[in-house]
Design an enzyme around this catalytic site. Structure first.
Site, PDB file in Angstrom:
ATOM      1  N   SER A 259      38.398  45.497  40.445  1.00  0.00           N
ATOM      2  CA  SER A 259      39.100  44.653  41.778  1.00  0.00           C
ATOM      3  C   SER A 259      39.083  43.393  41.243  1.00  0.00           C
ATOM      4  O   SER A 259      38.499  42.787  40.596  1.00  0.00           O
ATOM      5  CB  SER A 259      38.510  45.186  43.012  1.00  0.00           C
ATOM      6  OG  SER A 259      37.570  44.376  43.200  1.00  0.00           O
ATOM      7  N   LYS A 260      40.055  42.769  42.009  1.00  0.00           N
ATOM      8  CA  LYS A 260      40.202  41.095  41.723  1.00  0.00           C
ATOM      9  C   LYS A 260      38.823  40.685  42.324  1.00  0.00           C
ATOM     10  O   LYS A 260      38.460  39.427  41.809  1.00  0.00           O
ATOM     11  CB  LYS A 260      41.458  40.495  43.029  1.00  0.00           C
ATOM     12  CG  LYS A 260      42.741  40.642  42.354  1.00  0.00           C
ATOM     13  CD  LYS A 260      43.443  39.970  43.141  1.00  0.00           C
ATOM     14  CE  LYS A 260      45.012  39.768  42.750  1.00  0.00           C
ATOM     15  NZ  LYS A 260      45.581  38.933  43.440  1.00  0.00           N
ATOM     16  N   ARG A 261      37.943  41.150  43.182  1.00  0.00           N
ATOM     17  CA  ARG A 261      36.720  40.478  43.590  1.00  0.00           C
ATOM     18  C   ARG A 261      35.500  40.602  42.471  1.00  0.00           C
ATOM     19  O   ARG A 261      34.563  39.919  42.557  1.00  0.00           O
ATOM     20  CB  ARG A 261      36.294  41.194  44.730  1.00  0.00           C
ATOM     21  CG  ARG A 261      37.116  40.715  46.137  1.00  0.00           C
ATOM     22  CD  ARG A 261      36.618  41.367  47.225  1.00  0.00           C
ATOM     23  NE  ARG A 261      36.772  42.898  47.445  1.00  0.00           N
ATOM     24  CZ  ARG A 261      37.819  43.396  47.533  1.00  0.00           C
ATOM     25  NH1 ARG A 261      38.999  42.984  47.932  1.00  0.00           N
ATOM     26  NH2 ARG A 261      37.817  45.033  47.400  1.00  0.00           N
TER      27      ARG A 261
END
Length: 491
Positions: A259-261
């Site tokens: 994910s982007k995180r």
């Protein structure tokens, strides 16, 4: 394809830093366009004012340039379907939403969020699909007047056909979705703002996109888009339904979707660490595709020549940082020495370099560069590998000092200094023989004998080939550093 020409698009939202999954999608679209001689359209989906930013937009463009992607239509280059930013196309979406309503393909939905949730809960409890139940499909004028008198602000909802939708995915083969699993869905918010579910297919239709290659996470929205496409064809807005191909998930740690995180998902991280664009793209291409079973290292030109969407593997691909670094290292070694020295330039000056600008010696750098090129995984490693040449004193790395400076190291260093004083300093082989002889005098093999010398001169237990490094550093500085190490051992 209407005219036999492939048209693909890459349409990111300018929110935050670009991530590697997004780059993989761009790469497959770009490679497909270049392989087929088609058109690569770059489009910006910036209708979410709360999350989009101009800074992220500029970062996206800069990232694509750094990666070496060129686009045939889009921001800065223009094209026949401009503008290529959704925020500049709002009137188009409003007009098409109205046409869909007028033709009976869409309708106002007055249901409140609490009503929707209550009916979803009831459906789940009864074991039925919990999507929208079509309550507002046939609202009477009297009901409409009542809802508006209550102050309800409707959304616009697309009317899904009561039929099974089947399509052939370019990656996954034939897929079928039944009506009960694809309910009517919103296309315009209550405030009049169009949703992604409308603007994305509308732009694809108006820009005559022939192939949609995108992430697997968007697969569930495909039957909705196919139904919308049929409505747009009915209105004369679209010419045909594009072919869809859904690319496999990129998995991160713990077998979870990257994910982007996740820190390792940020493209900027790889750029700042000194990944080569061609090395990173080579690795990302392997996340769902391969040139051949026995060839992991290839150029972007080789990928373009061979790329076929039909060869994409539908199974999830795991992001392996160590493999990414190994592939990047191979690409570093493939550079010419001149290209390598030029690409290292950012890491040889502030803010990365710990030495004063006036202490940088270009001749020493040019001499050591070929040796460094064989050792690096990423370009940023060059700073630590060559700092011993440009710092007045070697770095103080206590872990390296403790590891190398064992009992008897002082005697070994004194003998090594003596041997080195009479060595030929124009020959790395002569310097090696000197340290080898010092080791033999103390019953040590070369590996053990050179460790204290390396730490005394460079400050670290690992680094570039030692004897070539000593030759480039020079006799005076090398012997002075051995003296300094002896003094430290004696303290």
């Amino acid at each position: 394809m209407a005219n036999g020409s492939v048209r693909v698009r890459f349409c990111p939202s300018p929110t935050g830093n670009p991530h590697v999954g997004l780059v993989r999608t761009a790469l497959f679209n770009w490679a497909f366009a270049r392989h087929t001689g088609g058109t690569f359209v770059f489009r910006i989906e910036d209708t979410d004012a709360a999350r989009d930013s101009e800074e992220s937009y500029e970062q996206l463009l800069d990232s694509l340039r750094w990666l070496g992607f060129t686009w045939d239509e889009g921001p800065e280059v223009g094209g026949p379907h401009a503008p290529y930013r959704q925020s500049q196309r709002m009137e188009t979406y409003t007009e098409i939403a109205r046409k869909l309503q007028d033709a009976g393909h869409a309708y106002f939905c007055y249901c409140t969020a609490s009503e929707l949730e209550e009916r979803r809960d009831a459906a789940r409890a009864a074991g039925r699909p919990s999507g929208y139940d079509g309550k507002c499909r046939e609202v009477t004028p009297e009901q409409k007047a009542q809802y508006e008198a209550e102050g309800r602000e409707p959304i616009v909802r697309f009317r899904m056909p009561d039929e099974t939708i089947t399509f052939t995915d370019l990656v996954r083969g034939e897929l079928t979705f039944t009506p009960e699993n694809v309910p009517d869905y919103g296309i315009v918010r209550a405030n009049g703002a169009p949703l992604y579910t409308l603007v994305n297919p509308v732009d694809d239709a108006l820009m005559e996109i022939t192939h949609v290659l995108r992430g697997e996470d968007l697969l569930s929205s495909t039957p909705r888009q196919i139904a919308l496409y049929k409505a747009l064809i009915d209105l004369g807005v679209a010419k045909e339904i594009p072919s869809f191909g859904h690319l496999p998930y990129v998995m991160g740690e713990g077998n979870k979707k990257l994910s982007k995180r996740d820190p390792q998902s940020s493209l900027n991280l790889y750029r700042e660490r000194g990944f080569l664009p061609e090395g990173l793209l080579n690795y990302l291409s392997l996340l769902g595709w391969s040139l051949s079973a026995d060839k992991d290292i290839f150029t972007i030109e080789e990928m373009v020549a061979a790329f076929d969407v039909a060869d994409v593997n539908p199974n999830p691909a795991r992001f392996d940082l160590k493999k990414a670094e190994a592939i990047n290292a191979d690409h570093i070694r493939m550079l010419s020495v001149t290209d390598f020295t030029e690409r290292c330039a950012p890491w040889l000056k502030a803010p990365f370099a710990p030495w004063a600008p006036e202490d940088f010696d270009e001749a020493k750098w040019q001499a050591v560069a070929p040796h460094a090129q064989t050792r690096l995984k990423v370009l940023s490693e060059i700073t630590d590998n060559v700092d011993f040449l440009f710092l007045p004193e070697p770095v103080e790395d206590e872990a390296s000092w403790t590891k190398a400076m064992k009992e008897g190291s002082d005697a070994l260093l004194r003998t090594a200094k003596e041997k080195l004083e009479s060595a030929d300093w124009t020959s790395a082989e002569s310097l090696k023989e000197a340290v080898l002889a010092a080791g033999e005098a103390h019953g040590l093999k070369l590996g053990k004998a050179q460790a204290p010398v390396r730490v005394a001169v460079t400050g670290r237990t690992v680094g570039l080939p030692l004897f070539e490094s000593l030759e480039i550093l020079g006799k005076e500085k090398t012997l002075a550093r051995i003296d300094a190490a002896l003094a430290k051992l004696a303290a």
